[in-house]
Scaffold this motif. Structure first.
Motif, PDB file in Angstrom:
ATOM      1  N   GLY A   1       0.774  -1.227   0.000  1.00  0.00           N
ATOM      2  CA  GLY A   1       0.000   0.000   0.000  1.00  0.00           C
ATOM      3  C   GLY A   1       0.808   1.282   0.000  1.00  0.00           C
ATOM      4  O   GLY A   1       0.237   2.365   0.117  1.00  0.00           O
ATOM      5  N   LEU A   2       2.130   1.195  -0.152  1.00  0.00           N
ATOM      6  CA  LEU A   2       2.949   2.403  -0.184  1.00  0.00           C
ATOM      7  C   LEU A   2       2.736   3.156  -1.499  1.00  0.00           C
ATOM      8  O   LEU A   2       2.476   2.560  -2.540  1.00  0.00           O
ATOM      9  CB  LEU A   2       4.429   2.060  -0.040  1.00  0.00           C
ATOM     10  N   SER A   3       2.885   4.469  -1.445  1.00  0.00           N
ATOM     11  CA  SER A   3       2.875   5.273  -2.659  1.00  0.00           C
ATOM     12  C   SER A   3       4.264   5.210  -3.298  1.00  0.00           C
ATOM     13  O   SER A   3       5.255   4.869  -2.623  1.00  0.00           O
ATOM     14  CB  SER A   3       2.537   6.721  -2.333  1.00  0.00           C
ATOM     15  N   PRO A   4       4.382   5.551  -4.585  1.00  0.00           N
ATOM     16  CA  PRO A   4       5.705   5.547  -5.217  1.00  0.00           C
ATOM     17  C   PRO A   4       6.726   6.414  -4.483  1.00  0.00           C
ATOM     18  O   PRO A   4       7.879   6.013  -4.324  1.00  0.00           O
ATOM     19  CB  PRO A   4       5.421   6.087  -6.628  1.00  0.00           C
ATOM     20  N   MET A   5       6.315   7.596  -4.011  1.00  0.00           N
ATOM     21  CA  MET A   5       7.253   8.467  -3.304  1.00  0.00           C
ATOM     22  C   MET A   5       7.679   7.852  -1.975  1.00  0.00           C
ATOM     23  O   MET A   5       8.844   7.958  -1.573  1.00  0.00           O
ATOM     24  CB  MET A   5       6.626   9.845  -3.077  1.00  0.00           C
ATOM     25  N   GLU A   6       6.770   7.179  -1.293  1.00  0.00           N
ATOM     26  CA  GLU A   6       7.124   6.528  -0.029  1.00  0.00           C
ATOM     27  C   GLU A   6       8.120   5.399  -0.269  1.00  0.00           C
ATOM     28  O   GLU A   6       9.045   5.184   0.532  1.00  0.00           O
ATOM     29  CB  GLU A   6       5.868   5.987   0.660  1.00  0.00           C
ATOM     30  N   VAL A   7       7.958   4.663  -1.371  1.00  0.00           N
ATOM     31  CA  VAL A   7       8.918   3.604  -1.717  1.00  0.00           C
ATOM     32  C   VAL A   7      10.298   4.209  -1.941  1.00  0.00           C
ATOM     33  O   VAL A   7      11.315   3.712  -1.423  1.00  0.00           O
ATOM     34  CB  VAL A   7       8.454   2.843  -2.973  1.00  0.00           C
ATOM     35  N   ILE A   8      10.354   5.282  -2.717  1.00  0.00           N
ATOM     36  CA  ILE A   8      11.629   5.934  -3.006  1.00  0.00           C
ATOM     37  C   ILE A   8      12.296   6.412  -1.725  1.00  0.00           C
ATOM     38  O   ILE A   8      13.506   6.229  -1.522  1.00  0.00           O
ATOM     39  CB  ILE A   8      11.409   7.109  -3.985  1.00  0.00           C
ATOM     40  N   GLU A   9      11.521   7.024  -0.854  1.00  0.00           N
ATOM     41  CA  GLU A   9      12.085   7.536   0.407  1.00  0.00           C
ATOM     42  C   GLU A   9      12.674   6.415   1.252  1.00  0.00           C
ATOM     43  O   GLU A   9      13.690   6.603   1.922  1.00  0.00           O
ATOM     44  CB  GLU A   9      10.999   8.276   1.189  1.00  0.00           C
ATOM     45  N   ARG A  10      12.035   5.236   1.240  1.00  0.00           N
ATOM     46  CA  ARG A  10      12.537   4.130   2.060  1.00  0.00           C
ATOM     47  C   ARG A  10      13.738   3.425   1.433  1.00  0.00           C
ATOM     48  O   ARG A  10      14.602   2.916   2.153  1.00  0.00           O
ATOM     49  CB  ARG A  10      11.426   3.110   2.294  1.00  0.00           C
ATOM     50  N   LEU A  11      13.784   3.373   0.106  1.00  0.00           N
ATOM     51  CA  LEU A  11      14.839   2.600  -0.549  1.00  0.00           C
ATOM     52  C   LEU A  11      16.099   3.423  -0.804  1.00  0.00           C
ATOM     53  O   LEU A  11      17.197   2.866  -0.835  1.00  0.00           O
ATOM     54  CB  LEU A  11      14.334   2.010  -1.871  1.00  0.00           C
ATOM     55  N   ARG A  12      15.939   4.715  -0.992  1.00  0.00           N
ATOM     56  CA  ARG A  12      17.123   5.533  -1.203  1.00  0.00           C
ATOM     57  C   ARG A  12      17.783   5.844   0.136  1.00  0.00           C
ATOM     58  O   ARG A  12      17.135   5.899   1.166  1.00  0.00           O
ATOM     59  CB  ARG A  12      16.758   6.837  -1.928  1.00  0.00           C
ATOM     60  N   GLY A  13      19.081   6.062   0.073  1.00  0.00           N
ATOM     61  CA  GLY A  13      19.837   6.364   1.287  1.00  0.00           C
ATOM     62  C   GLY A  13      21.302   6.492   0.949  1.00  0.00           C
ATOM     63  O   GLY A  13      21.719   6.326  -0.194  1.00  0.00           O
ATOM     64  N   LYS A  14      22.114   6.760   1.943  1.00  0.00           N
ATOM     65  CA  LYS A  14      23.530   7.006   1.712  1.00  0.00           C
ATOM     66  C   LYS A  14      24.248   5.739   1.262  1.00  0.00           C
ATOM     67  O   LYS A  14      23.945   4.633   1.713  1.00  0.00           O
ATOM     68  CB  LYS A  14      24.185   7.548   2.980  1.00  0.00           C
ATOM     69  N   LYS A  15      25.181   5.936   0.383  1.00  0.00           N
ATOM     70  CA  LYS A  15      26.022   4.840  -0.102  1.00  0.00           C
ATOM     71  C   LYS A  15      26.676   4.135   1.076  1.00  0.00           C
ATOM     72  O   LYS A  15      27.192   4.776   1.999  1.00  0.00           O
ATOM     73  CB  LYS A  15      27.084   5.413  -1.043  1.00  0.00           C
ATOM     74  N   GLY A  16      26.630   2.805   1.061  1.00  0.00           N
ATOM     75  CA  GLY A  16      27.242   2.003   2.113  1.00  0.00           C
ATOM     76  C   GLY A  16      26.289   1.562   3.191  1.00  0.00           C
ATOM     77  O   GLY A  16      26.596   0.648   3.957  1.00  0.00           O
ATOM     78  N   THR A  17      25.113   2.206   3.279  1.00  0.00           N
ATOM     79  CA  THR A  17      24.118   1.769   4.254  1.00  0.00           C
ATOM     80  C   THR A  17      23.346   0.575   3.705  1.00  0.00           C
ATOM     81  O   THR A  17      23.275   0.363   2.500  1.00  0.00           O
ATOM     82  CB  THR A  17      23.132   2.905   4.605  1.00  0.00           C
ATOM     83  N   SER A  18      22.763  -0.196   4.593  1.00  0.00           N
ATOM     84  CA  SER A  18      22.105  -1.439   4.199  1.00  0.00           C
ATOM     85  C   SER A  18      20.598  -1.352   4.434  1.00  0.00           C
ATOM     86  O   SER A  18      20.133  -0.679   5.362  1.00  0.00           O
ATOM     87  CB  SER A  18      22.679  -2.605   5.010  1.00  0.00           C
ATOM     88  N   VAL A  19      19.839  -2.036   3.574  1.00  0.00           N
ATOM     89  CA  VAL A  19      18.400  -2.138   3.740  1.00  0.00           C
ATOM     90  C   VAL A  19      18.016  -3.616   3.609  1.00  0.00           C
ATOM     91  O   VAL A  19      18.538  -4.328   2.753  1.00  0.00           O
ATOM     92  CB  VAL A  19      17.645  -1.269   2.705  1.00  0.00           C
ATOM     93  N   ASN A  20      17.142  -4.066   4.507  1.00  0.00           N
ATOM     94  CA  ASN A  20      16.688  -5.460   4.462  1.00  0.00           C
ATOM     95  C   ASN A  20      15.326  -5.523   3.794  1.00  0.00           C
ATOM     96  O   ASN A  20      14.395  -4.817   4.169  1.00  0.00           O
ATOM     97  CB  ASN A  20      16.603  -6.036   5.870  1.00  0.00           C
ATOM     98  N   LEU A  21      15.229  -6.396   2.803  1.00  0.00           N
ATOM     99  CA  LEU A  21      13.987  -6.576   2.052  1.00  0.00           C
ATOM    100  C   LEU A  21      13.431  -7.972   2.293  1.00  0.00           C
ATOM    101  O   LEU A  21      14.175  -8.958   2.263  1.00  0.00           O
ATOM    102  CB  LEU A  21      14.224  -6.373   0.552  1.00  0.00           C
TER     103      LEU A  21
END
Length: 536
Positions: free
Chosen positions: A140-160
């Motif tokens: 149910g996320l909006s496209p902008m909410e997806v972008i905000e969660r997936l983008r971030g500083k180089k070297g940081t990690s995100v778990n999917l």
């Protein structure tokens, strides 16, 4: 100390200095001082006396937004977050995980992991569904909410947390963010042995180099003529449009010039600066109402210099030059400082009214094809014979070229509008859901193409009966009235729409464009016929 308090102190000091100077000079023509004082007083009154506590920063932002809104439709105030996002989009790179995604029925779908990016390295596949991002639901996320969660500083990690339909497994994947290139060339392929096709989606910092590489790739495949598609291209960097035009124009040919109120450095002339690498290549440029700004500059330059036939619709008509002025807090004002004109002196900017109502009318007009078609019919023109079903082609009268704003095509191609049933299916996401369901269906052949090349899928995939039944089923589930007569009338277009979306989910946007180009793009078909006639 809040921004408004700081502002009050600074303006108070300025006020004292200006007052002394004002009394010494006693120049009644200096009206700016009074307006600044009025603005300061309004801010102070609201901040100190308004019945509810106000957000000082928000009040200042709202004031600047109001001033920008009272001007032209393209002068805007950007908060710091919007500035960062805009800069990353147009600088040709950003930091994130590197996926192209769609949202279908509240489901976050991986269309394709970008080649060489972190997601591809982590093993994410086209067709994967992202269920959660860092343990938070992605449903149910909006496209902008997806972008905000997936983008971030180089070297940081995100778990999917990912559901993989081919194996019916749910897996966890850690992706380390990295710098991701942003591409503007969506598709590059040969339409036949001699005619190439390039789709430019926008003009970012890397567009000219991408375009040159694409042209060289096509030339190696035997390309003699090129169809450049800037339909839906909202523009971007001026210098990139100039560089692309330069590839087709002789040295010294004017590309575009600007006029401003104050002259000087805000008035510029841009011309081809060297021998273009593709001056011998024949060109047709495809445009529509979504082609704006830098896309219109390219179209106007090639048209006025006699280098391209422009095919499609009257373009958006955005010919205002913006310069971005930064504030200390990272926000910015994108202020109009000049207007663009084509080499022959045509203004690109169409008419507009100032203020919020004017802005609403400005964007409403461009979305209403009837406005543009009325403009054509009222001006006269020639009807061009076309053997393409459902298409009318006109050659506008020359007097309209300088009166319309925007870039008027040499061949105005008007397609029969889709009926309400087709439009309803598209707007309610039925085509995307049908495509998703077919990919997930073990009985469908779609999966068998997933690990191969798109050529085989485009040439052979045909499951019309499965698409028919899926459309009916999803219409029932969504409560959409199903009209059998309307369905049969639009069935061919519905099947192609679904097939193109399956291609996108399996192979990416270029495959989707190829399906549409081969099976349903009537404007492109006219452009190909035009090239064939010119070559005969």
């Amino acid at each position: 100390m809040s921004r408004i308090v700081q502002a009050i102190l600074i303006v108070a000091i300025l006020f004292f200095g200006i007052l002394i100077g004002y009394r010494l000079r006693k120049d009644p023509s200096d009206a700016v001082f009074g307006q600044q004082k009025k603005l300061l007083e309004a801010l102070g009154m609201i901040s100190a006396l308004y019945v509810d506590k106000v957000d000082d920063d928000g009040l200042v932002d709202a004031g600047i937004e109001g001033m920008a809104e009272s001007l032209d439709p393209h002068t805007v105030y950007l908060n710091a977050d919007r500035v960062d996002f805009s800069n990353s989009e147009f600088q040709g790179n950003f930091e994130g995980i590197g996926i192209e995604f769609d949202i279908v029925h509240d489901t976050l779908l991986v269309v394709t992991p970008l080649a060489g990016g972190p997601s591809e390295s982590a093993g994410i596949l086209a067709g994967d569904r992202i269920l959660a991002i860092d343990s938070l639901s992605a449903v149910g996320l909006s496209p902008m909410e997806v972008i905000e969660r997936l983008r971030g500083k180089k070297g940081t990690s995100v778990n999917l947390r990912i559901y993989r339909p081919y194996t019916s497994r749910i897996i966890g994947v850690d992706v380390v963010r990295d710098r991701i290139p942003t591409f503007s060339v969506d598709a590059v392929f040969m339409l036949d042995d001699a005619v190439g096709y390039i789709r430019l989606s926008r003009f970012v910092a890397t567009t000219a180099s991408e375009f040159r590489s694409a042209m060289k790739e096509l030339r190696e495949q035997g390309m003699q003529s090129i169809i450049v598609d800037v339909r839906g291209n909202p523009g971007g960097y001026l210098d990139q449009a100039v560089e692309v035009a330069d590839e087709f124009l002789p040295d010294g040919k004017l590309v575009v010039y600007t006029k401003s109120r104050n002259g000087g450095q805000d008035e510029m002339r841009y011309a081809a600066t060297r021998e273009g690498g593709f001056e011998d290549v024949r060109i047709v440029l495809l445009v529509d109402r979504g082609s704006a700004s830098a896309a219109e500059i390219l179209a106007g330059a090639l048209q006025d210099n006699g280098r391209a036939a422009v095919v499609g619709e009257l373009t958006f008509g955005k010919g205002l030059v913006q310069r971005q002025f930064e504030f200390d807090d990272g926000s910015a004002m994108r202020l109009t400082i000049a207007r663009y004109f084509t080499p022959s002196g045509r203004r690109i900017q169409r008419d507009y009214s100032k203020g919020s109502h004017g802005r609403e009318e400005y964007y409403r007009e461009v979305s209403d094809s009837r406005e543009a078609e009325k403009l054509f019919k009222d001006s006269g023109g020639l009807v061009v014979k076309s053997d393409i079903e459902g298409v009318s082609v006109f050659r506008p009268s020359r007097k309209l070229y300088t009166a319309s704003g925007g870039i008027l095509p040499d061949y105005w191609v008007v397609e029969r509008s889709a009926d309400d049933f087709y439009t309803r299916l598209r707007s309610q996401g039925v085509f995307d859901e049908v495509a998703l369901g077919i990919i997930d269906d073990p009985a469908s052949t779609a999966r068998t193409y997933a690990e191969g090349e798109p050529d085989a899928f485009i040439e052979r995939f045909s499951e019309d009966a499965r698409i028919d039944s899926s459309v009916r089923r999803i219409c029932r589930a969504k409560g959409i009235d199903f009209d059998e007569a309307e369905f049969l009338a639009e069935r061919e277009g519905i099947v192609v729409a679904v097939k193109s979306r399956i291609a996108r989910q399996l192979f990416g946007i270029e495959a989707q464009i190829r399906v549409l180009a081969e099976e349903s793009d009537k404007v492109l078909r006219f452009a190909r016929d035009l090239m064939s006639r010119d070559a005969a």
